[in-house]
Design a protein around this motif. Sequence first.
Motif, PDB file in Angstrom:
ATOM      1  N   VAL A  87     -22.550 -37.783  39.874  1.00  0.00           N
ATOM      2  CA  VAL A  87     -21.755 -37.440  41.019  1.00  0.00           C
ATOM      3  C   VAL A  87     -20.160 -37.489  40.807  1.00  0.00           C
ATOM      4  CG1 VAL A  87     -21.287 -38.671  43.151  1.00  0.00           C
ATOM      5  CG2 VAL A  87     -23.780 -38.575  42.518  1.00  0.00           C
ATOM      6  N   THR A  88     -19.786 -38.384  39.621  1.00  0.00           N
ATOM      7  CA  THR A  88     -18.326 -38.355  39.517  1.00  0.00           C
ATOM      8  C   THR A  88     -17.905 -37.663  38.183  1.00  0.00           C
ATOM      9  OG1 THR A  88     -18.585 -40.565  38.032  1.00  0.00           O
ATOM     10  CG2 THR A  88     -18.646 -40.720  40.637  1.00  0.00           C
ATOM     11  N   ARG A  89     -16.341 -37.771  38.424  1.00  0.00           N
ATOM     12  CA  ARG A  89     -15.666 -37.079  37.275  1.00  0.00           C
ATOM     13  C   ARG A  89     -14.571 -37.987  37.073  1.00  0.00           C
ATOM     14  NH1 ARG A  89     -11.007 -34.803  39.359  1.00  0.00           N
ATOM     15  NH2 ARG A  89     -11.247 -33.541  41.173  1.00  0.00           N
ATOM     16  N   CYS A  90     -13.580 -37.660  35.879  1.00  0.00           N
ATOM     17  CA  CYS A  90     -12.417 -38.495  35.680  1.00  0.00           C
ATOM     18  C   CYS A  90     -11.411 -37.678  36.686  1.00  0.00           C
ATOM     19  CB  CYS A  90     -11.948 -38.453  34.337  1.00  0.00           C
ATOM     20  SG  CYS A  90     -11.976 -36.466  33.930  1.00  0.00           S
ATOM     21  N   ASN A  91     -10.388 -38.587  36.801  1.00  0.00           N
ATOM     22  CA  ASN A  91      -9.133 -37.903  37.905  1.00  0.00           C
ATOM     23  C   ASN A  91      -7.849 -38.551  37.127  1.00  0.00           C
ATOM     24  OD1 ASN A  91      -8.382 -36.006  40.041  1.00  0.00           O
ATOM     25  ND2 ASN A  91      -7.783 -38.099  40.993  1.00  0.00           N
ATOM     26  N   ASP A  92      -7.075 -39.244  37.960  1.00  0.00           N
ATOM     27  CA  ASP A  92      -5.687 -39.767  37.561  1.00  0.00           C
ATOM     28  C   ASP A  92      -5.789 -40.821  36.345  1.00  0.00           C
ATOM     29  OD1 ASP A  92      -2.752 -39.612  38.236  1.00  0.00           O
ATOM     30  OD2 ASP A  92      -3.093 -41.660  38.762  1.00  0.00           O
ATOM     31  N   GLY A  93      -4.988 -40.639  35.502  1.00  0.00           N
ATOM     32  CA  GLY A  93      -4.605 -41.775  34.328  1.00  0.00           C
ATOM     33  C   GLY A  93      -3.371 -41.728  33.844  1.00  0.00           C
ATOM     34  N   ARG A  94      -3.105 -43.057  33.260  1.00  0.00           N
ATOM     35  CA  ARG A  94      -1.797 -43.192  32.693  1.00  0.00           C
ATOM     36  C   ARG A  94      -1.948 -44.423  31.634  1.00  0.00           C
ATOM     37  NH1 ARG A  94       2.888 -40.551  33.658  1.00  0.00           N
ATOM     38  NH2 ARG A  94       2.233 -39.944  35.622  1.00  0.00           N
ATOM     39  N   ASP A  96      -0.378 -48.181  30.109  1.00  0.00           N
ATOM     40  CA  ASP A  96       0.691 -49.009  30.708  1.00  0.00           C
ATOM     41  C   ASP A  96       1.423 -49.825  29.429  1.00  0.00           C
ATOM     42  OD1 ASP A  96      -1.022 -51.011  29.157  1.00  0.00           O
ATOM     43  OD2 ASP A  96      -2.303 -51.158  30.738  1.00  0.00           O
ATOM     44  N   PRO A  97       2.170 -50.355  29.877  1.00  0.00           N
ATOM     45  CA  PRO A  97       3.284 -50.856  28.824  1.00  0.00           C
ATOM     46  C   PRO A  97       2.609 -51.693  27.615  1.00  0.00           C
ATOM     47  CG  PRO A  97       4.529 -51.133  30.891  1.00  0.00           C
ATOM     48  CD  PRO A  97       2.845 -50.782  31.142  1.00  0.00           C
ATOM     49  N   GLN A  98       1.648 -52.476  28.013  1.00  0.00           N
ATOM     50  CA  GLN A  98       0.915 -53.163  27.104  1.00  0.00           C
ATOM     51  C   GLN A  98      -0.133 -52.455  26.433  1.00  0.00           C
ATOM     52  OE1 GLN A  98       1.163 -53.718  30.301  1.00  0.00           O
ATOM     53  NE2 GLN A  98       2.088 -55.840  30.725  1.00  0.00           N
ATOM     54  N   GLY A  99       0.015 -51.133  26.426  1.00  0.00           N
ATOM     55  CA  GLY A  99      -1.006 -50.267  25.454  1.00  0.00           C
ATOM     56  C   GLY A  99      -2.151 -50.051  25.781  1.00  0.00           C
ATOM     57  N   GLY A 100      -2.585 -50.467  27.304  1.00  0.00           N
ATOM     58  CA  GLY A 100      -3.919 -50.217  27.649  1.00  0.00           C
ATOM     59  C   GLY A 100      -3.884 -48.849  28.341  1.00  0.00           C
ATOM     60  N   PHE A 101      -4.965 -47.982  28.484  1.00  0.00           N
ATOM     61  CA  PHE A 101      -5.007 -46.878  29.445  1.00  0.00           C
ATOM     62  C   PHE A 101      -6.008 -46.943  30.623  1.00  0.00           C
ATOM     63  CE2 PHE A 101      -7.191 -42.596  29.919  1.00  0.00           C
ATOM     64  CZ  PHE A 101      -5.779 -41.847  30.094  1.00  0.00           C
ATOM     65  N   TRP A 102      -5.264 -46.607  31.606  1.00  0.00           N
ATOM     66  CA  TRP A 102      -5.939 -46.690  33.139  1.00  0.00           C
ATOM     67  C   TRP A 102      -6.325 -45.424  33.396  1.00  0.00           C
ATOM     68  CZ3 TRP A 102      -4.450 -50.654  37.279  1.00  0.00           C
ATOM     69  CH2 TRP A 102      -3.854 -51.959  36.673  1.00  0.00           C
ATOM     70  N   ILE A 103      -7.735 -45.357  33.906  1.00  0.00           N
ATOM     71  CA  ILE A 103      -8.342 -44.267  34.304  1.00  0.00           C
ATOM     72  C   ILE A 103      -9.078 -44.382  35.574  1.00  0.00           C
ATOM     73  CG2 ILE A 103     -10.156 -44.473  32.554  1.00  0.00           C
ATOM     74  CD1 ILE A 103      -8.666 -41.094  33.833  1.00  0.00           C
ATOM     75  N   GLY A 104      -8.967 -43.273  36.444  1.00  0.00           N
ATOM     76  CA  GLY A 104      -9.734 -43.370  37.721  1.00  0.00           C
ATOM     77  C   GLY A 104     -10.640 -42.436  37.857  1.00  0.00           C
ATOM     78  N   THR A 105     -11.652 -42.511  38.609  1.00  0.00           N
ATOM     79  CA  THR A 105     -12.850 -41.644  38.712  1.00  0.00           C
ATOM     80  C   THR A 105     -12.747 -41.263  40.052  1.00  0.00           C
ATOM     81  OG1 THR A 105     -14.715 -43.373  38.831  1.00  0.00           O
ATOM     82  CG2 THR A 105     -14.122 -42.342  36.444  1.00  0.00           C
ATOM     83  N   MET A 106     -13.593 -40.407  40.645  1.00  0.00           N
ATOM     84  CA  MET A 106     -13.820 -39.883  41.918  1.00  0.00           C
ATOM     85  C   MET A 106     -15.228 -38.914  41.977  1.00  0.00           C
ATOM     86  SD  MET A 106     -11.038 -37.069  42.711  1.00  0.00           S
ATOM     87  CE  MET A 106     -12.034 -36.195  44.064  1.00  0.00           C
ATOM     88  N   GLY A 107     -15.849 -38.818  43.050  1.00  0.00           N
ATOM     89  CA  GLY A 107     -16.885 -37.840  43.400  1.00  0.00           C
ATOM     90  C   GLY A 107     -16.428 -36.392  43.131  1.00  0.00           C
ATOM     91  N   ILE A 108     -17.286 -35.522  42.399  1.00  0.00           N
ATOM     92  CA  ILE A 108     -16.767 -34.304  42.250  1.00  0.00           C
ATOM     93  C   ILE A 108     -16.610 -33.703  43.515  1.00  0.00           C
ATOM     94  CG2 ILE A 108     -17.921 -32.083  41.415  1.00  0.00           C
ATOM     95  CD1 ILE A 108     -19.316 -33.714  39.421  1.00  0.00           C
ATOM     96  N   ASN A 109     -17.345 -34.087  44.534  1.00  0.00           N
ATOM     97  CA  ASN A 109     -16.930 -33.406  45.813  1.00  0.00           C
ATOM     98  C   ASN A 109     -16.387 -34.487  46.630  1.00  0.00           C
ATOM     99  OD1 ASN A 109     -18.386 -30.905  45.808  1.00  0.00           O
ATOM    100  ND2 ASN A 109     -20.248 -32.152  45.382  1.00  0.00           N
ATOM    101  N   ALA A 110     -15.591 -35.370  46.267  1.00  0.00           N
ATOM    102  CA  ALA A 110     -14.939 -36.249  47.030  1.00  0.00           C
ATOM    103  C   ALA A 110     -15.837 -37.286  47.648  1.00  0.00           C
ATOM    104  CB  ALA A 110     -13.738 -35.665  47.651  1.00  0.00           C
ATOM    105  N   GLU A 111     -16.879 -37.589  47.368  1.00  0.00           N
ATOM    106  CA  GLU A 111     -17.701 -38.466  48.095  1.00  0.00           C
ATOM    107  C   GLU A 111     -17.178 -39.942  48.327  1.00  0.00           C
ATOM    108  OE1 GLU A 111     -20.368 -35.564  45.699  1.00  0.00           O
ATOM    109  OE2 GLU A 111     -18.453 -36.677  45.265  1.00  0.00           O
ATOM    110  N   GLN A 112     -17.284 -40.200  49.478  1.00  0.00           N
ATOM    111  CA  GLN A 112     -16.827 -41.599  50.023  1.00  0.00           C
ATOM    112  C   GLN A 112     -17.141 -42.658  49.031  1.00  0.00           C
ATOM    113  OE1 GLN A 112     -14.759 -42.099  52.668  1.00  0.00           O
ATOM    114  NE2 GLN A 112     -14.660 -44.245  52.047  1.00  0.00           N
ATOM    115  N   GLY A 113     -16.102 -43.375  48.684  1.00  0.00           N
ATOM    116  CA  GLY A 113     -16.415 -44.284  47.635  1.00  0.00           C
ATOM    117  C   GLY A 113     -17.097 -44.493  46.368  1.00  0.00           C
ATOM    118  N   ALA A 114     -17.275 -43.013  45.811  1.00  0.00           N
ATOM    119  CA  ALA A 114     -17.943 -42.756  44.721  1.00  0.00           C
ATOM    120  C   ALA A 114     -17.193 -43.400  43.402  1.00  0.00           C
ATOM    121  CB  ALA A 114     -18.309 -41.489  44.630  1.00  0.00           C
ATOM    122  N   GLY A 115     -15.905 -43.313  43.512  1.00  0.00           N
ATOM    123  CA  GLY A 115     -15.281 -43.693  42.115  1.00  0.00           C
ATOM    124  C   GLY A 115     -14.849 -44.997  41.924  1.00  0.00           C
ATOM    125  N   ALA A 116     -14.012 -45.347  40.803  1.00  0.00           N
ATOM    126  CA  ALA A 116     -13.305 -46.476  40.546  1.00  0.00           C
ATOM    127  C   ALA A 116     -12.188 -46.116  39.795  1.00  0.00           C
ATOM    128  CB  ALA A 116     -14.518 -47.174  39.721  1.00  0.00           C
TER     129      ALA A 116
END
Length: 273
Positions: A87-94, A96-116
């Motif tokens: 159901v999901t795909r990757c979306n926004d990410g960047r 952080d200053p400590q060297g971690g990588f944050w990445i968000g997911t979402m529903g391919i069709n923007a399904e309610q609450g499908a991402g994290a």
Amino acid sequence: MIFDATQCALGEGALWHPLRGELFWFDILGKRLHSKARHWQFDEYVSAAGWVDADTLIVATQTALIRFDLRDGSQTPLCPLEADNPVTRCNDGRADPQGGFWIGTMGINAEQGAGAIYRYHKGALRQIFAPITISNAICFAPDGKTAYFTDTPTQKIRCVALDADGWPQGDPAVHIDLSATDFRPDGAVVDAQGNLWNAQWGAHRVAGYAPDGTFLESYSFAAAQTSCPAFGGDDLSILFCTSAATGLDGPDEGKTYAVPTPYKGQAEHQVIL
């Protein structure tokens, strides 16, 4: 002004590589990574990246985080990313200053609450916020003590404190509330002074907010669906912005823009694998 006239169905993930002096961005729906001179085609959705070294990016795909070699286009899997969820795909990410990588997911069709939203740090991927409908605006204060993000339909950009290792601590709070407006927060970046610059989908603009959340000013673009800003250029004062042509017919849609500013960005942070 137009920085690159390549028309992206869904431009995203603008990243100024500080070692290369080069802008990278994605067309999520086109499954492509772009730079000014070339592009790379993928087999699945790609949306965001961080830099590892001069020749290597960490790239978020629909099903994984990968190590991507800019010299030969080779890919090395790092870890799955909702690989078992069609159901999901990757979306926004960047990064952080400590060297971690944050990445968000979402529903391919923007399904309610499908991402994290997840954080990848030193070889481990951990979910940090869920449920999320459309993950966006992931960015960080210069001192590394605060992260920002949004779930776009809420029209609220949230802030959360970070510990010394870059992990969230405590509950997120509302930092910028746009729910009484027509502005829908998309990608964002924080400059060296701590001002947050937010691309606002459908509004032809990137809007700036002071560290206390008050509005500063905005920059207008010909494309309606502004999607992700990044600071770059020799002194990091050029504000780049991707856009999306999906659903629109105009000649300016989906292109990548650049505008000079009196502000100076942070150099994008290195990801520690």
